[in-house]
Write a protein that holds these residues in place. Sequence first.
Motif, PDB file in Angstrom:
ATOM      1  N   CYS A   1      -3.409  -7.786   5.602  1.00 24.55           N
ATOM      2  CA  CYS A   1      -4.175  -6.495   5.277  1.00 24.55           C
ATOM      3  C   CYS A   1      -5.512  -6.793   4.564  1.00 24.55           C
ATOM      4  CB  CYS A   1      -3.355  -5.516   4.329  1.00 24.55           C
ATOM      5  SG  CYS A   1      -3.158  -5.931   2.847  1.00 24.55           S
ATOM      6  N   GLY A   2      -5.921  -7.857   4.284  1.00 31.28           N
ATOM      7  CA  GLY A   2      -7.086  -8.365   3.571  1.00 31.28           C
ATOM      8  C   GLY A   2      -8.207  -7.637   4.202  1.00 31.28           C
ATOM      9  N   ASP A   3      -8.485  -7.658   5.578  1.00 34.09           N
ATOM     10  CA  ASP A   3      -9.571  -7.280   6.449  1.00 34.09           C
ATOM     11  C   ASP A   3      -9.588  -5.598   6.305  1.00 34.09           C
ATOM     12  OD1 ASP A   3      -7.269  -7.019   7.841  1.00 34.09           O
ATOM     13  OD2 ASP A   3      -8.141  -7.356   9.787  1.00 34.09           O
ATOM     14  N   THR A   4      -8.599  -5.013   6.168  1.00 34.07           N
ATOM     15  CA  THR A   4      -8.203  -3.317   6.063  1.00 34.07           C
ATOM     16  C   THR A   4      -8.683  -3.100   4.706  1.00 34.07           C
ATOM     17  OG1 THR A   4      -6.475  -3.065   7.638  1.00 34.07           O
ATOM     18  CG2 THR A   4      -6.852  -1.351   6.369  1.00 34.07           C
ATOM     19  N   ALA A   5      -8.174  -4.013   3.479  1.00 31.43           N
ATOM     20  CA  ALA A   5      -8.449  -3.600   2.105  1.00 31.43           C
ATOM     21  C   ALA A   5      -9.816  -3.640   1.891  1.00 31.43           C
ATOM     22  CB  ALA A   5      -7.557  -4.620   1.243  1.00 31.43           C
ATOM     23  N   ALA A   6     -10.335  -4.549   2.523  1.00 32.65           N
ATOM     24  CA  ALA A   6     -11.932  -4.787   2.270  1.00 32.65           C
ATOM     25  C   ALA A   6     -12.825  -3.308   2.451  1.00 32.65           C
ATOM     26  CB  ALA A   6     -12.617  -5.633   3.149  1.00 32.65           C
ATOM     27  N   TYR A   7     -12.369  -2.639   3.435  1.00 35.14           N
ATOM     28  CA  TYR A   7     -12.878  -1.316   3.841  1.00 35.14           C
ATOM     29  C   TYR A   7     -12.865  -0.221   2.581  1.00 35.14           C
ATOM     30  CZ  TYR A   7     -14.090  -1.896   8.486  1.00 35.14           C
ATOM     31  OH  TYR A   7     -14.805  -2.263   9.746  1.00 35.14           O
TER      32      TYR A   7
ATOM     33  N   ASP B   1      11.618  -5.069  17.042  1.00 33.69           N
ATOM     34  CA  ASP B   1      10.521  -5.548  16.403  1.00 33.69           C
ATOM     35  C   ASP B   1      10.420  -4.728  15.071  1.00 33.69           C
ATOM     36  OD1 ASP B   1       9.600  -7.004  18.478  1.00 33.69           O
ATOM     37  OD2 ASP B   1       8.143  -5.565  19.303  1.00 33.69           O
ATOM     38  N   SER B   2       9.444  -5.051  14.293  1.00 32.81           N
ATOM     39  CA  SER B   2       9.059  -4.387  12.912  1.00 32.81           C
ATOM     40  C   SER B   2       7.649  -4.635  12.452  1.00 32.81           C
ATOM     41  CB  SER B   2       9.959  -5.204  11.679  1.00 32.81           C
ATOM     42  OG  SER B   2       9.535  -6.241  11.622  1.00 32.81           O
ATOM     43  N   SER B   3       7.128  -3.524  11.892  1.00 31.74           N
ATOM     44  CA  SER B   3       5.728  -3.694  11.207  1.00 31.74           C
ATOM     45  C   SER B   3       5.489  -2.870  10.015  1.00 31.74           C
ATOM     46  CB  SER B   3       4.783  -3.073  12.325  1.00 31.74           C
ATOM     47  OG  SER B   3       4.651  -1.722  12.502  1.00 31.74           O
ATOM     48  N   VAL B   4       4.401  -3.247   9.338  1.00 34.25           N
ATOM     49  CA  VAL B   4       4.178  -2.410   8.475  1.00 34.25           C
ATOM     50  C   VAL B   4       2.772  -1.960   8.432  1.00 34.25           C
ATOM     51  CG1 VAL B   4       3.452  -2.296   5.824  1.00 34.25           C
ATOM     52  CG2 VAL B   4       5.535  -3.638   6.614  1.00 34.25           C
ATOM     53  N   SER B   5       2.606  -0.622   8.271  1.00 36.22           N
ATOM     54  CA  SER B   5       1.046  -0.249   8.733  1.00 36.22           C
ATOM     55  C   SER B   5      -0.023  -0.176   7.327  1.00 36.22           C
ATOM     56  CB  SER B   5       0.908   1.231   8.916  1.00 36.22           C
ATOM     57  OG  SER B   5       1.918   1.626  10.208  1.00 36.22           O
ATOM     58  N   TYR B   6      -1.215  -0.224   7.401  1.00 36.98           N
ATOM     59  CA  TYR B   6      -2.316  -0.486   6.398  1.00 36.98           C
ATOM     60  C   TYR B   6      -3.422   0.627   6.541  1.00 36.98           C
ATOM     61  CZ  TYR B   6       0.446  -4.705   6.300  1.00 36.98           C
ATOM     62  OH  TYR B   6       1.278  -5.663   6.237  1.00 36.98           O
ATOM     63  N   ALA B   7      -3.750   1.234   5.429  1.00 44.65           N
ATOM     64  CA  ALA B   7      -4.890   2.094   5.655  1.00 44.65           C
ATOM     65  C   ALA B   7      -6.068   2.088   4.556  1.00 44.65           C
ATOM     66  CB  ALA B   7      -4.562   3.605   5.861  1.00 44.65           C
ATOM     67  N   ALA B   8      -7.230   2.104   4.713  1.00 48.65           N
ATOM     68  CA  ALA B   8      -8.346   2.147   3.624  1.00 48.65           C
ATOM     69  C   ALA B   8      -8.749   3.222   3.518  1.00 48.65           C
ATOM     70  CB  ALA B   8      -9.186   0.988   3.730  1.00 48.65           C
ATOM     71  N   GLY B   9      -8.987   4.208   2.511  1.00 49.01           N
ATOM     72  CA  GLY B   9      -9.645   5.338   2.317  1.00 49.01           C
ATOM     73  C   GLY B   9     -10.404   5.426   0.899  1.00 49.01           C
TER      74      GLY B   9
END
Length: 308
Positions: free
Chosen positions: A54-60, A283-291
């Motif tokens: 999530c490093g690229d998403t957190a940057a936002y 399958d499995s996944s975790v979602s990430y969002a930056a606001g």
Amino acid sequence: MADDGTRRATHAGSWYSKDARELNSQLSAWLDAVAEHHTPARIIIAPHAGYTYCGDTAAYAYAQIDPSTTKRVFILGPSHRAYFDCCALPVFEEYATPLGNITLDTEVLQELRASGDFKVMSQKVDEVEHSIEMQLPYLQKIMKGQQYTVIPVLVGQIDPTQASHYGQLLATYLTDPATVCIVSTDFCHWGAHFDHRPVDKKYAEIHLSIEATDRLGMTLIEHKDTQGFEDYLHRTGNTICGRYPLQVMLHAVSALERSSDPVEVRVKFLAYSQSSKVETRSDSSVSYAAGSATWKTSTSLANHCAHH
């Protein structure tokens, strides 16, 4: 407490690089790639998984902070490993990261402790938790060369009345333009491992169904709909680990908008991603969002409200 009053960077070397040069270079690359802006942020919403996910998403989220005006930073993180029904404060005076140490705001922490509304987050609870630590290297990167202090708050499993109380408390600090708040959360945790596998059949792929559910919650947050978000969590059961920090944030925003010197808050999500694209039920996944939340506070806005 550690002998020197410093919390160790317990997730460095596993969840993110412990090499300062490599870490700095990764953070720079992600921040340089940010293409959308909603500034200056007074609140950001950022993920807390391993940086490779999530490093690229957190940057936002972090790119929206103005370091030149920021002096004090609250970090609201959910508790993944310890259960308690309130918020808790650290015993430390500093938090270590590979990029150096961060000074905690002992004055504000003292005020919060004096309120009687907080428990103590023990050294063990603090060092095993990742939700606050994962925000620290990014914060240091953004704030490089600036003087600032941090107030880490671990948010337990609180009820709506408590969320409102903590939100109002946070709002009193956010009236200071030099104060910023980071809300640490990931979004949907989908898969057997998380005991959460709902699928809306109207979507061709499971990952699209997951995204639709996440975006519904994100829209309610953007609309600052505190009750709507609470209802959404009950209705969908979406496994948003930072649901309690998000609810505290929404109540803080509500308090700021209703205050005697009202502010007009705008919340906007700038990025969304998933750790992997779920295609099958195994399958499995975790979602990430930056606001980012920005606001206007001015005599003209107060006068305008007074005349309507």
